[in-house]
Design a protein around this motif. Structure first.
Motif, mmCIF file in Angstrom:
data_model
loop_
_atom_site.group_PDB
_atom_site.id
_atom_site.type_symbol
_atom_site.label_atom_id
_atom_site.label_comp_id
_atom_site.label_asym_id
_atom_site.label_seq_id
_atom_site.Cartn_x
_atom_site.Cartn_y
_atom_site.Cartn_z
ATOM 1 N N UNK A 64 0.840 -1.195 0.000
ATOM 2 C CA UNK A 64 0.000 0.000 0.000
ATOM 3 C C UNK A 64 0.876 1.246 0.000
ATOM 4 N N UNK A 65 0.700 2.062 -1.019
ATOM 5 C CA UNK A 65 1.436 3.311 -1.151
ATOM 6 C C UNK A 65 0.638 4.452 -0.528
ATOM 7 N N UNK A 66 -0.675 4.395 -0.684
ATOM 8 C CA UNK A 66 -1.550 5.441 -0.170
ATOM 9 C C UNK A 66 -2.912 4.816 0.105
ATOM 10 N N UNK A 67 -3.521 5.194 1.237
ATOM 11 C CA UNK A 67 -4.841 4.676 1.580
ATOM 12 C C UNK A 67 -5.497 5.641 2.554
ATOM 13 N N UNK A 68 -6.780 5.871 2.338
ATOM 14 C CA UNK A 68 -7.457 6.816 3.224
ATOM 15 C C UNK A 68 -8.966 6.650 3.167
ATOM 16 N N UNK A 69 -9.593 7.117 4.235
ATOM 17 C CA UNK A 69 -11.033 7.269 4.244
ATOM 18 C C UNK A 69 -11.346 8.489 3.380
ATOM 19 N N UNK A 70 -12.471 8.447 2.673
ATOM 20 C CA UNK A 70 -12.888 9.549 1.821
ATOM 21 C C UNK A 70 -14.240 10.029 2.339
ATOM 22 N N UNK A 71 -14.512 11.313 2.155
ATOM 23 C CA UNK A 71 -15.802 11.853 2.601
ATOM 24 C C UNK A 71 -16.939 10.999 2.073
ATOM 25 N N UNK A 72 -17.972 10.805 2.884
ATOM 26 C CA UNK A 72 -19.126 10.019 2.427
ATOM 27 C C UNK A 72 -19.720 10.598 1.142
ATOM 28 N N UNK A 73 -20.342 9.724 0.352
ATOM 29 C CA UNK A 73 -21.004 10.161 -0.869
ATOM 30 C C UNK A 73 -22.263 10.947 -0.547
ATOM 31 N N UNK A 74 -22.923 11.439 -1.587
ATOM 32 C CA UNK A 74 -24.152 12.207 -1.401
ATOM 33 C C UNK A 74 -25.221 11.398 -0.671
ATOM 34 N N UNK A 75 -25.156 10.083 -0.829
ATOM 35 C CA UNK A 75 -26.126 9.210 -0.156
ATOM 36 C C UNK A 75 -25.730 8.904 1.292
ATOM 37 N N UNK A 76 -24.588 9.444 1.738
ATOM 38 C CA UNK A 76 -24.145 9.254 3.116
ATOM 39 C C UNK A 76 -23.295 8.015 3.342
ATOM 40 N N UNK A 77 -23.109 7.191 2.310
ATOM 41 C CA UNK A 77 -22.312 5.966 2.477
ATOM 42 C C UNK A 77 -20.834 6.297 2.625
ATOM 43 N N UNK A 78 -20.159 5.644 3.569
ATOM 44 C CA UNK A 78 -18.712 5.835 3.713
ATOM 45 C C UNK A 78 -17.987 5.389 2.439
ATOM 46 N N UNK A 79 -16.868 6.065 2.148
ATOM 47 C CA UNK A 79 -16.086 5.723 0.968
ATOM 48 C C UNK A 79 -14.610 5.590 1.340
ATOM 49 N N UNK A 80 -13.862 4.947 0.443
ATOM 50 C CA UNK A 80 -12.431 4.752 0.656
ATOM 51 C C UNK A 80 -11.682 4.936 -0.656
ATOM 52 N N UNK A 81 -10.377 5.150 -0.514
ATOM 53 C CA UNK A 81 -9.467 5.200 -1.663
ATOM 54 C C UNK A 81 -8.175 4.518 -1.240
ATOM 55 N N UNK A 82 -7.572 3.753 -2.182
ATOM 56 C CA UNK A 82 -6.204 3.314 -1.955
ATOM 57 C C UNK A 82 -5.479 3.098 -3.268
ATOM 58 N N UNK A 83 -4.157 3.232 -3.163
ATOM 59 C CA UNK A 83 -3.264 3.016 -4.297
ATOM 60 C C UNK A 83 -2.166 2.078 -3.834
#
Length: 186
Positions: A64-83
């Protein structure tokens, strides 16, 4: 990609208290499928908290080079990103996943990649948690199909080997992070 991260996290360790009970990796109809079961010598709140916090991924995976929580979507669901970045023989690849998380506290976490924003046609993961013998059992299921090329003759065999053996001490690193984890993130 969080899928490969978690695969590498749930692989056998040579030493330490974490106990890999079972791991299988198959390639079925162009998709990689993995299932593992690991017992950690850590309470369920701590191990669950570590797995739910995407920001911690870089502390226990060399892929894992990069990983983070992302702001929830418009529907309120939690989101994530990783590289992630990984090499199989001479073939190195950086790949990204962006998606949604659903969970029931201390029971399960599910992560689903958005194929329009990820390097995967399919990438679905599920972690199930249960207390056992003063520790926590984590059952992990993964199904993914990459958009990137994996050489057909040797690729699947090498990929399966990497998924099983890619990180010798990842289990102990997860356990170490979980033993230091607190609910307020300090």
């Amino acid at each position: 990609m969080r899928a490969l991260l978690m695969i590498l996290l749930l692989l056998p360790a040579i030493a330490g208290a974490a106990d890999l009970r079972d791991v299988t990796v198959d390639r079925i109809d162009g998709q990689y499928v993995m299932r593992s079961e690991v017992w950690f010598d850590v309470g369920i709140e701590q191990i669950y908290g570590v797995f739910l916090d995407w920001d911690l991924s870089t502390k226990f995976s060399s892929v894992v080079v990069e990983s983070r929580d992302v702001e929830p979507g418009e529907d309120g669901r939690p989101r994530f990103y990783n590289r992630n970045q990984a090499c199989i023989l001479f073939f190195c690849k950086s790949f990204e996943r962006f998606g949604y998380v659903s969970y029931e506290p201390l029971k399960y976490i599910e992560a689903t990649a958005d194929p329009e924003k990820s390097d995967f046609h399919i990438s679905d993961e599920r972690w199930e948690f249960r207390e056992e013998d003063d520790g926590t059992v984590v059952v992990y299921d993964l199904r993914f199909k990459p958009k990137f090329f994996i050489p057909p003759l040797i690729g699947p065999a090498v990929m399966k080997h990497k998924l099983k053996q890619g990180s010798v001490d990842a289990l102990d690193r997860i356990e170490d992070v979980a033993q230091q984890w607190t609910p307020d993130g300090e």
